[in-house]
Design a protein around this motif. Structure first.
Motif, PDB file in Angstrom:
ATOM      1  N   ALA A  12       5.430   7.540   8.595  1.00 17.44           N
ATOM      2  CA  ALA A  12       4.660   7.039   7.456  1.00 17.44           C
ATOM      3  C   ALA A  12       3.163   7.291   7.625  1.00 17.44           C
ATOM      4  CB  ALA A  12       4.920   5.548   7.270  1.00 17.44           C
ATOM      5  N   GLY A  13       2.763   7.759   8.806  1.00 17.01           N
ATOM      6  CA  GLY A  13       1.353   8.100   9.001  1.00 17.01           C
ATOM      7  C   GLY A  13       0.573   7.141   9.879  1.00 17.01           C
ATOM      8  N   TYR A  14       1.248   6.173  10.489  1.00 19.92           N
ATOM      9  CA  TYR A  14       0.565   5.266  11.405  1.00 19.92           C
ATOM     10  C   TYR A  14       0.417   5.933  12.767  1.00 19.92           C
ATOM     11  CZ  TYR A  14       1.296   1.540   7.970  1.00 19.92           C
ATOM     12  OH  TYR A  14       1.285   0.777   6.831  1.00 19.92           O
ATOM     13  N   PRO A  55       6.778 -10.926   4.693  1.00 15.32           N
ATOM     14  CA  PRO A  55       7.860 -11.213   3.749  1.00 15.32           C
ATOM     15  C   PRO A  55       7.963 -10.198   2.607  1.00 15.32           C
ATOM     16  CG  PRO A  55       6.642 -13.210   4.253  1.00 15.32           C
ATOM     17  CD  PRO A  55       5.898 -12.074   4.884  1.00 15.32           C
ATOM     18  N   ASP A  56       6.821  -9.755   2.058  1.00 15.14           N
ATOM     19  CA  ASP A  56       6.884  -8.814   0.939  1.00 15.14           C
ATOM     20  C   ASP A  56       7.436  -7.459   1.385  1.00 15.14           C
ATOM     21  OD1 ASP A  56       4.458  -8.710   2.387  1.00 15.14           O
ATOM     22  OD2 ASP A  56       3.473  -7.579   0.799  1.00 15.14           O
ATOM     23  N   LEU A  57       7.121  -7.058   2.600  1.00 15.14           N
ATOM     24  CA  LEU A  57       7.631  -5.787   3.101  1.00 15.14           C
ATOM     25  C   LEU A  57       9.122  -5.902   3.433  1.00 15.14           C
ATOM     26  CD1 LEU A  57       5.667  -3.167   4.673  1.00 15.14           C
ATOM     27  CD2 LEU A  57       7.825  -3.615   5.803  1.00 15.14           C
ATOM     28  N   ARG A  58       9.523  -7.033   4.015  1.00 15.46           N
ATOM     29  CA  ARG A  58      10.946  -7.236   4.297  1.00 15.46           C
ATOM     30  C   ARG A  58      11.758  -7.247   3.007  1.00 15.46           C
ATOM     31  NH1 ARG A  58      10.801 -12.344   7.695  1.00 15.46           N
ATOM     32  NH2 ARG A  58      12.960 -12.458   7.069  1.00 15.46           N
ATOM     33  N   THR A  65       0.858  -1.180   0.000  1.00 17.30           N
ATOM     34  CA  THR A  65       0.000   0.000   0.000  1.00 17.30           C
ATOM     35  C   THR A  65       0.899   1.236   0.000  1.00 17.30           C
ATOM     36  OG1 THR A  65      -0.071   0.224   2.404  1.00 17.30           O
ATOM     37  CG2 THR A  65      -1.718  -1.247   1.386  1.00 17.30           C
ATOM     38  N   PRO A  66       0.355   2.405  -0.362  1.00 15.93           N
ATOM     39  CA  PRO A  66       1.174   3.622  -0.311  1.00 15.93           C
ATOM     40  C   PRO A  66       1.754   3.866   1.090  1.00 15.93           C
ATOM     41  CG  PRO A  66      -0.803   4.034  -1.590  1.00 15.93           C
ATOM     42  CD  PRO A  66      -0.946   2.655  -0.990  1.00 15.93           C
ATOM     43  N   LYS A  67       0.989   3.566   2.129  1.00 17.76           N
ATOM     44  CA  LYS A  67       1.480   3.781   3.493  1.00 17.76           C
ATOM     45  C   LYS A  67       2.625   2.818   3.807  1.00 17.76           C
ATOM     46  CE  LYS A  67      -1.377   5.268   6.954  1.00 17.76           C
ATOM     47  NZ  LYS A  67      -2.380   5.150   8.014  1.00 17.76           N
ATOM     48  N   GLN A  68       2.520   1.576   3.336  1.00 17.89           N
ATOM     49  CA  GLN A  68       3.592   0.609   3.542  1.00 17.89           C
ATOM     50  C   GLN A  68       4.836   1.021   2.755  1.00 17.89           C
ATOM     51  OE1 GLN A  68       1.482  -2.926   2.311  1.00 17.89           O
ATOM     52  NE2 GLN A  68       1.165  -3.592   4.430  1.00 17.89           N
TER      53      GLN A  68
END
Length: 144
Positions: free
Chosen positions: A28-30, A46-49, A5-8
């Motif tokens: 990041a806005g969290y 895993p995808d974020l790492r 996502t854009p935030k991620q």
């Protein structure tokens, strides 16, 4: 691979700045209240790492940073500290060289246990017990 996502994506960019998960989550806005938990959850995906690793690789390539270049710089710092007779700086630089070379990594030891026939039978008996039976057995053992 799922798309971030854009935030991620923003979290990945912010995390690459200082590797501080909670601070990156806030930037990041969290929510600041749950930033630490959110960062932990994000960094287990895993995808974020993979995105973090790719971002770090891009930064290293842009800066032309390699392991060897870092080692060379640290060894140069050791020599400068030696010339200035600064033992604290020398120790600090050598500590970083050691860390980079993996000398401070914990030793991994694998322990195996071989059970004889009696031990294997006892293990099977314990594995077959219910939680209540095991709890009762623990109570008996703690009373001794």
């Amino acid at each position: 691979m799922p798309t971030l996502t854009p935030k991620q994506q923003r979290f990945v960019a912010e995390y690459a700045v200082d590797r501080n998960g909670a601070a990156a989550a806030v930037r990041a806005g969290y929510s600041a209240r749950s930033a630490k938990q959110i960062a932990n959850e994000l960094l287990t995906k895993p995808d974020l790492r993979a995105a973090v690793a790719a971002q770090e690789a891009r930064i290293a390539a842009d800066l032309e940073v390699t392991r060897q270049r870092v080692l060379d710089g640290l060894l140069e710092a050791v020599e400068m500290a030696r010339e200035k007779a600064d033992p604290a700086a020398m120790i600090s630089a050598w500590r970083e060289v050691g860390r980079l070379c993996g000398y401070y990594a914990p030793d991994r030891v694998q322990v195996g246990v071989q059970l004889g026939d009696a031990g294997a039978a006892e293990l099977r008996r314990l594995e077959a017990m219910s939680d209540e039976e095991l709890a009762a057995l623990m109570e008996i053992g703690s009373a001794d």
